[in-house]
Write a protein that holds these residues in place. Sequence first.
Motif, PDB file in Angstrom:
ATOM      1  N   GLY A 185      20.629  36.707  63.231  1.00 40.93           N
ATOM      2  CA  GLY A 185      20.195  38.074  63.515  1.00 40.93           C
ATOM      3  C   GLY A 185      19.573  38.707  62.298  1.00 40.93           C
ATOM      4  N   ARG A 186      19.412  40.006  62.348  1.00 42.03           N
ATOM      5  CA  ARG A 186      18.750  40.727  61.261  1.00 42.03           C
ATOM      6  C   ARG A 186      19.587  40.705  59.982  1.00 42.03           C
ATOM      7  N   HIS A 187      20.906  40.844  60.145  1.00 43.67           N
ATOM      8  CA  HIS A 187      21.778  40.953  58.965  1.00 43.67           C
ATOM      9  C   HIS A 187      22.668  39.737  58.742  1.00 43.67           C
ATOM     10  N   PHE A 188      22.929  38.965  59.788  1.00 42.70           N
ATOM     11  CA  PHE A 188      23.900  37.876  59.648  1.00 42.70           C
ATOM     12  C   PHE A 188      23.410  36.583  60.294  1.00 42.70           C
ATOM     13  N   SER A 189      23.751  35.483  59.644  1.00 48.10           N
ATOM     14  CA  SER A 189      23.525  34.154  60.225  1.00 48.10           C
ATOM     15  C   SER A 189      24.859  33.444  60.234  1.00 48.10           C
ATOM     16  N   VAL A 190      25.386  33.206  61.401  1.00 50.45           N
ATOM     17  CA  VAL A 190      26.728  32.624  61.515  1.00 50.45           C
ATOM     18  C   VAL A 190      26.708  31.574  62.619  1.00 50.45           C
ATOM     19  N   ALA A 191      26.929  30.334  62.220  1.00 49.20           N
ATOM     20  CA  ALA A 191      26.866  29.252  63.213  1.00 49.20           C
ATOM     21  C   ALA A 191      28.165  29.154  64.009  1.00 49.20           C
ATOM     22  N   GLY A 192      29.318  29.309  63.333  1.00 50.97           N
ATOM     23  CA  GLY A 192      30.581  29.081  64.025  1.00 50.97           C
ATOM     24  C   GLY A 192      30.735  27.584  64.300  1.00 50.97           C
ATOM     25  N   PRO A 193      31.675  27.123  65.097  1.00 52.47           N
ATOM     26  CA  PRO A 193      32.708  27.966  65.705  1.00 52.47           C
ATOM     27  C   PRO A 193      33.747  28.433  64.686  1.00 52.47           C
ATOM     28  N   LEU A 194      34.571  29.394  65.116  1.00 54.83           N
ATOM     29  CA  LEU A 194      35.684  29.846  64.284  1.00 54.83           C
ATOM     30  C   LEU A 194      36.759  28.769  64.307  1.00 54.83           C
ATOM     31  N   ASN A 195      37.463  28.618  63.167  1.00 55.95           N
ATOM     32  CA  ASN A 195      38.480  27.569  63.102  1.00 55.95           C
ATOM     33  C   ASN A 195      39.901  28.098  63.351  1.00 55.95           C
ATOM     34  N   VAL A 196      39.987  29.150  64.134  1.00 50.35           N
ATOM     35  CA  VAL A 196      41.298  29.655  64.585  1.00 50.35           C
ATOM     36  C   VAL A 196      41.175  29.880  66.088  1.00 50.35           C
ATOM     37  N   THR A 197      42.160  29.402  66.838  1.00 52.78           N
ATOM     38  CA  THR A 197      42.100  29.561  68.301  1.00 52.78           C
ATOM     39  C   THR A 197      42.701  30.910  68.704  1.00 52.78           C
ATOM     40  N   ASN A 198      42.656  31.195  69.996  1.00 52.31           N
ATOM     41  CA  ASN A 198      43.024  32.549  70.440  1.00 52.31           C
ATOM     42  C   ASN A 198      44.531  32.759  70.535  1.00 52.31           C
ATOM     43  N   SER A 199      44.909  34.031  70.502  1.00 58.39           N
ATOM     44  CA  SER A 199      46.309  34.435  70.633  1.00 58.39           C
ATOM     45  C   SER A 199      46.597  34.749  72.105  1.00 58.39           C
ATOM     46  N   PRO A 200      47.865  35.048  72.424  1.00 59.16           N
ATOM     47  CA  PRO A 200      48.170  35.399  73.821  1.00 59.16           C
ATOM     48  C   PRO A 200      47.438  36.648  74.331  1.00 59.16           C
ATOM     49  N   GLN A 201      46.918  37.488  73.437  1.00 62.67           N
ATOM     50  CA  GLN A 201      46.150  38.645  73.949  1.00 62.67           C
ATOM     51  C   GLN A 201      44.642  38.391  73.887  1.00 62.67           C
ATOM     52  N   GLY A 202      44.255  37.143  73.737  1.00 69.47           N
ATOM     53  CA  GLY A 202      42.825  36.811  73.692  1.00 69.47           C
ATOM     54  C   GLY A 202      42.300  37.024  72.289  1.00 69.47           C
ATOM     55  N   HIS A 203      42.040  38.254  71.934  1.00 74.35           N
ATOM     56  CA  HIS A 203      41.674  38.556  70.549  1.00 74.35           C
ATOM     57  C   HIS A 203      42.203  39.934  70.182  1.00 74.35           C
ATOM     58  N   PRO A 204      42.174  40.294  68.898  1.00 76.68           N
ATOM     59  CA  PRO A 204      42.708  41.600  68.492  1.00 76.68           C
ATOM     60  C   PRO A 204      42.067  42.755  69.268  1.00 76.68           C
ATOM     61  N   VAL A 205      42.846  43.804  69.464  1.00 73.80           N
ATOM     62  CA  VAL A 205      42.345  45.035  70.084  1.00 73.80           C
ATOM     63  C   VAL A 205      41.344  45.676  69.125  1.00 73.80           C
ATOM     64  N   LEU A 206      40.255  46.220  69.682  1.00 68.43           N
ATOM     65  CA  LEU A 206      39.212  46.825  68.844  1.00 68.43           C
ATOM     66  C   LEU A 206      39.358  48.347  68.825  1.00 68.43           C
ATOM     67  N   ILE A 207      39.517  48.875  67.621  1.00 64.70           N
ATOM     68  CA  ILE A 207      39.646  50.318  67.422  1.00 64.70           C
ATOM     69  C   ILE A 207      38.407  50.791  66.669  1.00 64.70           C
ATOM     70  N   GLN A 208      37.961  52.004  66.949  1.00 64.86           N
ATOM     71  CA  GLN A 208      36.807  52.538  66.223  1.00 64.86           C
ATOM     72  C   GLN A 208      37.162  53.944  65.785  1.00 64.86           C
ATOM     73  N   ALA A 209      36.738  54.337  64.586  1.00 65.37           N
ATOM     74  CA  ALA A 209      37.238  55.604  64.034  1.00 65.37           C
ATOM     75  C   ALA A 209      36.139  56.503  63.487  1.00 65.37           C
TER      76      ALA A 209
END
Length: 426
Positions: A185-209
């Motif tokens: 993208g414009r700011h980031f180049s990230v191939a992945g995959p991530l080397n950590v699998t998911n938790s029982p809640q899928g992924h962390p809850v997203l908060i915005q402030a």
Amino acid sequence: MKLGLFLLAAGHHAAGWRYPGAEAGTENVDLVVRMTQAAERAKFDMVFFGDRLLTTADSHPSMITRPDPLAMLAALSMVTSRIGLAGTASTTYSEPFNLARTLATVDKLSRGRAAWNIVTTFADGSINFSRERHPDHDQRYEIAEEFVSVVKGLWQSWDPDPYVLDKQAGVYIDVARMHALNHRGRHFSVAGPLNVTNSPQGHPVLIQAGSSGPGQALAARHAEVVFTAQQDLPAARAFAQGLKAQVAAQGRDPAHCLIMPGLMPIIGRTEAEAHDKLALLQSFTDQSNALAILTEQLMIDVSGYPLDGPLPDLALEAGAHSRSVLLLQLARERGLTLRQLYHLVASARGHQIVVGTAAQVAQHMIDWVDGGGADGFNIMPAYFPGGLEDFTAEVVPILQERGVFRREYEADTLRGNLGLPLPARA
Ligand SMILES: Cc1cc2nc3c(=O)[nH]c(=O)nc-3n(C[C@H](O)[C@H](O)[C@H](O)COP(=O)(O)O)c2cc1C
């Protein structure tokens, strides 16, 4: 009603650490553990840590030293079992891969109780990050949008249950369940995959402030919880309605974006006693670095102005963050002097302060939820441990008796307790 404990261990009030009986110290790990466990006993949804990426000698006492929130959450995951663990991390001064990985690790360690407070960082952190300049407000949000999309994409790297562990056949993990991201993208180049699998809640809850226009737009697209500073119910209701309409316009269920304003409770056995407590705190403020804290919050040097005259004509920098705008507007509406404004900032940095008996504080909170101004609150004790103990011992039982707050956790994950769905898989 949802409840978070905003844990700033030196106290949210700038002079809270001086209150009789207060235990000082953002780095007082023992206090942080005890307060988190107390919030868990009181069935709070989550404990939350803000963050700062630079320090100055004049900062608010709780901001001069600041251990890394996500490292703190990792430790707290081992001494708690139900409470959600929310930490702030910056989209301006992090890399998406590192952050996605650390947050996924905290989510793993806590078995699905992590949350990320997405911030763009208003204070110039460039001096500590080998950058030439601090991106301006709108640019920070543009970077944030791509950053959050990359993190969410990385959290989709694995389908559920990839481990096979078939010793006979020699199959360790099912790599067909692993997916690269290949983001450019414009700011980031990230191939992945991530080397950590998911938790029982899928992924962390997203908060915005962030509460500015671009902040709300980011929240509408991604946030499952919104932290905000609101001073009165009509303004809080207007903010909540506006934001929930934007969430709906994104095709999301507005019930899945919970709005939690900050609230500093000052509780007394009588209303007069509560006011005396606040007055004692304010008397400590006058002798501390209140002007420096106000300068930092507004990003305008106010040190040369008379304290008790009318508020000088202060002009905010272009792209000032929404809290500075709120504070100046409030000061003008209420005709505050500079001293009164710095008391307001030193007390709760623009968040509401509710002074009264436990019954009055509980009623105020119920009125805000019933009146459409909030889905819950981020509780900001003025000092620790007493400010939290007053709330858990006296206000929480009233909220439970009134049937608006849980007596037991409903689920093992933060997402479950907040009533949020598992994230959809792309
Ligand atoms: C409860 C609460 C906690 C926050 N914590 C942080 C923080 O720890 N670090 C930070 O950089 N911003 C934090 N913010 C967000 C900043 O206030 C926000 O990024 C800033 O106001 C700029 O965005 P805006 O103009 O969209 O509001 C917090 C906001 C709220 C309401």
